[in-house]
Write a protein that holds these residues in place. Structure first.
Motif, PDB file in Angstrom:
ATOM      1  N   VAL A  44       0.811  -1.566  -0.276  1.00  0.00           N
ATOM      2  CA  VAL A  44       0.250   0.143  -0.334  1.00  0.00           C
ATOM      3  C   VAL A  44       0.834   1.310   0.051  1.00  0.00           C
ATOM      4  N   SER A  45       0.347   2.347  -0.948  1.00  0.00           N
ATOM      5  CA  SER A  45       1.507   3.363  -0.500  1.00  0.00           C
ATOM      6  C   SER A  45       0.097   4.610   0.154  1.00  0.00           C
ATOM      7  N   ARG A  46       1.256   5.730   0.188  1.00  0.00           N
ATOM      8  CA  ARG A  46       0.712   7.221   1.567  1.00  0.00           C
ATOM      9  C   ARG A  46       0.739   7.548   0.051  1.00  0.00           C
ATOM     10  N   TYR A  47       0.120   7.726  -1.182  1.00  0.00           N
ATOM     11  CA  TYR A  47      -0.162   8.728  -1.966  1.00  0.00           C
ATOM     12  C   TYR A  47      -0.315   8.302  -2.693  1.00  0.00           C
ATOM     13  N   TYR A  48      -1.210  10.071  -3.695  1.00  0.00           N
ATOM     14  CA  TYR A  48      -1.971   9.490  -4.486  1.00  0.00           C
ATOM     15  C   TYR A  48      -1.309   9.023  -6.101  1.00  0.00           C
ATOM     16  N   CYS A  49      -2.084   8.896  -7.187  1.00  0.00           N
ATOM     17  CA  CYS A  49      -0.973   8.762  -8.355  1.00  0.00           C
ATOM     18  C   CYS A  49      -1.986   8.832 -10.283  1.00  0.00           C
ATOM     19  N   VAL A  50      -1.188   9.030 -10.878  1.00  0.00           N
ATOM     20  CA  VAL A  50      -2.357   9.767 -11.391  1.00  0.00           C
ATOM     21  C   VAL A  50      -1.541   9.322 -13.032  1.00  0.00           C
ATOM     22  N   ALA A  51      -1.785   8.532 -13.833  1.00  0.00           N
ATOM     23  CA  ALA A  51      -0.814   7.827 -14.394  1.00  0.00           C
ATOM     24  C   ALA A  51      -0.866   7.909 -16.073  1.00  0.00           C
TER      25      ALA A  51
END
Length: 298
Positions: A44-51
């Motif tokens: 899991v991550s602590r960030y949002y990602c727009v790819a």
């Protein structure tokens, strides 16, 4: 479960130098080399990602769905969602950009509250967005501005970057709505399927089926709840919950006007555990209690 807590940690996993800004980064996939690490087997991550991907290959499991990097152009992931990345399917010629920003970067900014309204962060794999060349260039221009702003950190930086992120999300929302409209044939089929499901559900005589939920109908249609609500909102002006309530009230009016069933019996047949909850909803939607509605026919 492994956790990627920082932007810096993610950079290291992609063999990249330290980020220019500790809370936000624009990553060029062509310059990235995903290192072999067990973390990709579940994290899991602590960030949002727009790819924004160009000729990208690979597979990533997000929640309970699989994204194919070679299907669709634009995809979104949110913090705290379990992800799995299959490095064997990654192509060394991957091109495109990732905009990632830590969830804490939004704190004390209005976007911290409104970002949940962008339903595409929970969309399933078959809901990836395809872009025209002009649309892709619009988003790339915003990413370039964010990347440039990361080089000049001062007390204006956060506000400027977040305004650009919000602009990117609003563009993405427009593009998703355009995709709903241009895919009229597929959308029409989904709307027909939705209406059929509603009718079938409320025509069943089994009272122990309970109240129909947004999640239940979305799952039956193999869509995410947000995607289904967005689709319905664009084409009908009402979200999924509003449609369910409308059908409930319609069925209730039918039973109140054509049967001798008590209000409690009708509530039970419609799936309500407590008749008072049914009466409250009915009055909210019609400005009359169930009994008042029935009496209006006498």
């Amino acid at each position: 479960m492994n956790t990627i807590k920082s932007i810096s940690a993610f950079h290291k996993l992609l063999s990249l130098p330290e980020p220019k800004h500790p809370m936000v980064s624009v990553i060029n996939l062509y310059e990235s080399i995903f290192i072999e690490d067990d973390i990709w087997k579940g994290f899991v991550s602590r960030y949002y990602c727009v790819a924004l991907k160009r000729n990208a290959k690979g597979k990533i499991k997000y929640g309970q769905q699989h994204y194919d990097y070679d299907k669709g152009v634009l995809s979104f992931t949110a913090p705290n969602q379990v992800q799995y990345l299959d490095l064997k399917t990654m192509d060394c010629e991957n091109t495109g950009y990732l905009l990632i920003f830590h969830e804490d970067f939004l704190l004390k900014h209005p976007l911290a509250k409104t970002i949940s309204s962008y339903g595409f962060f929970s969309y399933a794999v078959n809901e990836a967005l395809h872009l025209s060349e002009d649309e892709e260039n619009d988003l790339l221009e915003i990413m370039y501005k964010i990347d440039k702003e990361c080089q000049h950190i001062d007390h204006h930086t956060q506000e400027i970057i977040l305004s650009q992120i919000e602009l990117l999300l609003n563009y993405s929302k427009r593009f998703y709505e355009r995709q709903f409209i241009t895919r009229k044939s597929g959308s029409h089929q989904l709307l027909t399927k939705f209406e059929s499901y509603l009718n079938d559900y409320f025509d069943k005589k089994s009272a122990d089926k309970g109240l129909l939920t947004v999640h239940q109908i979305a799952e039956a249609m193999n869509l995410s709840p947000n995607y289904l609500s967005d689709l319905l909102k664009i084409h009908t002006g009402q979200n999924t919950q509003q449609h369910i309530h409308e059908k409930l009230i319609s069925k209730a009016k039918e039973k109140l006007s054509t049967t001798d069933l008590s209000v409690s019996e009708i509530a039970y047949e419609l799936g309500f555990e407590h008749s008072q909850s049914f009466s409250t909803l009915f009055k909210k939607k019609t400005n009359m209690s169930p009994l008042e509605f029935r009496q209006s026919f006498n």
